[in-house]
Design a protein around this motif. Sequence first.
Motif, PDB file in Angstrom:
ATOM      1  N   ILE A  86       0.870  -1.176   0.000  1.00 55.72           N
ATOM      2  CA  ILE A  86       0.000   0.000   0.000  1.00 55.72           C
ATOM      3  C   ILE A  86       0.908   1.228   0.000  1.00 55.72           C
ATOM      4  CG2 ILE A  86      -0.266   0.254   2.507  1.00 55.72           C
ATOM      5  CD1 ILE A  86      -3.323   0.789   1.876  1.00 55.72           C
ATOM      6  N   ALA A  87       0.415   2.301  -0.610  1.00 55.43           N
ATOM      7  CA  ALA A  87       1.241   3.510  -0.684  1.00 55.43           C
ATOM      8  C   ALA A  87       1.288   4.208   0.676  1.00 55.43           C
ATOM      9  CB  ALA A  87       0.689   4.458  -1.735  1.00 55.43           C
ATOM     10  N   LYS A 109      -4.179   9.216  -5.284  1.00 59.05           N
ATOM     11  CA  LYS A 109      -4.428   7.908  -5.884  1.00 59.05           C
ATOM     12  C   LYS A 109      -5.395   7.086  -5.031  1.00 59.05           C
ATOM     13  CE  LYS A 109      -1.686   4.325  -5.801  1.00 59.05           C
ATOM     14  NZ  LYS A 109      -0.514   3.436  -5.937  1.00 59.05           N
ATOM     15  N   LEU A 110      -5.038   6.891  -3.754  1.00 59.16           N
ATOM     16  CA  LEU A 110      -5.870   6.033  -2.896  1.00 59.16           C
ATOM     17  C   LEU A 110      -7.066   6.778  -2.294  1.00 59.16           C
ATOM     18  CD1 LEU A 110      -3.204   4.043  -0.829  1.00 59.16           C
ATOM     19  CD2 LEU A 110      -4.528   3.228  -2.767  1.00 59.16           C
ATOM     20  N   ARG A 111      -6.945   8.106  -2.176  1.00 55.90           N
ATOM     21  CA  ARG A 111      -7.943   8.915  -1.471  1.00 55.90           C
ATOM     22  C   ARG A 111      -8.242   8.331  -0.093  1.00 55.90           C
ATOM     23  NH1 ARG A 111      -9.333  12.452  -5.317  1.00 55.90           N
ATOM     24  NH2 ARG A 111      -9.235  11.683  -7.444  1.00 55.90           N
ATOM     25  N   LYS A 112      -7.165   8.110   0.642  1.00 57.29           N
ATOM     26  CA  LYS A 112      -7.294   7.594   2.000  1.00 57.29           C
ATOM     27  C   LYS A 112      -6.456   8.450   2.946  1.00 57.29           C
ATOM     28  CE  LYS A 112      -8.091   2.678   0.973  1.00 57.29           C
ATOM     29  NZ  LYS A 112      -9.474   2.910   0.632  1.00 57.29           N
ATOM     30  N   LYS A 149      -4.625   7.618   8.829  1.00 57.80           N
ATOM     31  CA  LYS A 149      -5.302   6.790   9.837  1.00 57.80           C
ATOM     32  C   LYS A 149      -5.898   5.538   9.180  1.00 57.80           C
ATOM     33  CE  LYS A 149      -7.508   5.811  13.742  1.00 57.80           C
ATOM     34  NZ  LYS A 149      -7.782   4.453  13.284  1.00 57.80           N
ATOM     35  N   GLU A 150      -6.519   5.722   8.000  1.00 59.95           N
ATOM     36  CA  GLU A 150      -7.113   4.567   7.301  1.00 59.95           C
ATOM     37  C   GLU A 150      -6.040   3.553   6.919  1.00 59.95           C
ATOM     38  OE1 GLU A 150     -10.872   5.768   4.671  1.00 59.95           O
ATOM     39  OE2 GLU A 150      -9.335   7.333   4.636  1.00 59.95           O
ATOM     40  N   VAL A 155      -3.246  -1.843   7.036  1.00 63.12           N
ATOM     41  CA  VAL A 155      -1.999  -2.627   7.022  1.00 63.12           C
ATOM     42  C   VAL A 155      -2.067  -3.871   7.923  1.00 63.12           C
ATOM     43  CG1 VAL A 155       0.477  -2.555   7.559  1.00 63.12           C
ATOM     44  CG2 VAL A 155      -0.570  -0.730   6.185  1.00 63.12           C
ATOM     45  N   PRO A 156      -2.377  -3.731   9.228  1.00 64.39           N
ATOM     46  CA  PRO A 156      -2.401  -4.941  10.059  1.00 64.39           C
ATOM     47  C   PRO A 156      -3.469  -5.930   9.616  1.00 64.39           C
ATOM     48  CG  PRO A 156      -3.107  -3.008  11.327  1.00 64.39           C
ATOM     49  CD  PRO A 156      -2.642  -2.500  10.009  1.00 64.39           C
TER      50      PRO A 156
END
Length: 539
Positions: free
Chosen positions: A106-107, A116-119, A122-123, A128-129
């Motif tokens: 993930i970026a 790109k992800l528009r996240k 915190k998201e 990731v986990p």
Amino acid sequence: MAKDPGRVLIFDTTLRDGEQSPGASLNLEEKLAIAQQLARLGVDVIEAGFPFASPGDFAAVQKIAEQVGGEEGPIICGLSRASKPDIKACADSISPAPKKRIHTFIATSDIHLEHKLRKTRKEVLDIVPDMVSYAKGFVEDVEFSCEDAARSDLDFLYEVIELAISSGANTINIPDTVGYTTPSEFGDLILNINKNVPNISEAVLSVHGHNDLGLAVANFLEAVKNGARQLECTINGIGERAGNAALEELIMALHVRRSYFNPFFGRPPESPTPLTAVRTEEITKSSRLVSNLTGMVVQPNKAIVGANAFAHESGIHQDGVLKNRLTYEIIDAKTVGLSDNKISLGKLSGRSAVRARLEDLGYDLNREDLNDAFARFKDLADRKREITDRDLEAIVSEQVQLPEALFQLKLVQVSCGTSLMPTATVTVVGKDEEEKTSVSLGTGPVDAVVRALDSLTEEPNELIEFSVKSVTEGIDALGEVTIRIRRDGKLFSGHSADTDVVVAAAQAYINALNRLVAAEGRNSIHPQHDLAKVNKKSG
Ligand SMILES: [Zn+2]
């Protein structure tokens, strides 16, 4: 410090990132042939593809997992974004391999998160986990990449890495996705990750990088000095844009300068222990195979694998090398598998001699392929007195292309010369299984052949590259032709070798057209062409 496996692990991504080069797309048989060669080369990990991307990618990764991974062989790895369907597809495709890895990413840079992800950050810290543990449910070996790490906020990057490791990632990969960093910056980044991520000793640190500024290999070597122990690279440095870090350059830098790099491994400077597990003698063959199958021609002055990499032109250099090779040479050409051994194969050599030589060269052909190779060998031996290893490789590598072909070349005839308009006659078996013949004029023999083929095949395209090079020296050498064509923005390459370059050009063009048709999913109906049956006459 990050985990030290005792050597630098080589993670080859020729079949994933390398295949993303414009026009380099490979079919399943070609991918399998490259994977088998990578196993002989002795890479630690083969990233075989991006299984979720397409059914073709999935099938190729699965086939490689079935046939190339072994207990002693490389780990077979697939790439997946940090999402459940991606990871699931990856897990399914690599499942047949005895040693397998899921690589998820993930970026982490703000520019990628925002546009790109528009996240939010915190998201990402939640994803990731979740995704690393999901991947860990399928396989023991999980690699996590922070895309665009080199441009990410450092504290955020450390936090993401720590979470990925505590969720089970065994390898953490730091990519310089856009090829922007410099060696000292990249070395510092690796050092800082080593210093600032509390659980870093539980994972191997890996690097991935692109060559937009020509610095990818230099960046990686600096990363090794700072504790990176896995290098993600491709044969001939192929890949998106300016390409990836070149495997052969990394390997030979670590080999030639092993006493320089050894102290970073905590060993005495003169320790002879190799720093990687790669068999350097397989480098040249790997390079040629990848170049032939992808149609990505290697520039002559390319380090290690370029045609001129071991050539001495100036008289002073030649004189020095003849007196003592070490005067101007830092690498013995034999170390990378380059030999000018003329083997004693010729017109009278039998099948078993040809098979034995092919086996020595690492080609383990089935009965049918051997028959085909032998027919081509005989045909070539009629026209060329001595058949070298390079000739045999050219014969076999072309055979791997397009096992099923829609268009089959039956005949090529050209007349040309100072007082003639170049005229080509070609016969092709096409879509309706009928033989059709056409005659065309052109500005030159190749132009005439291509025009005649176009009128028969009716597959409009733009010819964007045509290159010829000779396989070996001498007037009767095989000429290798690489052709690249474009349609609807997509590139397709074709490759062929023949003592007659016009015949090679015709066959290469047909190979490219067949790939174009195959990529569009139109079914092929013909068995593979047989060059030995092609009649030719050119002047
Ligand atoms: Zn990349």
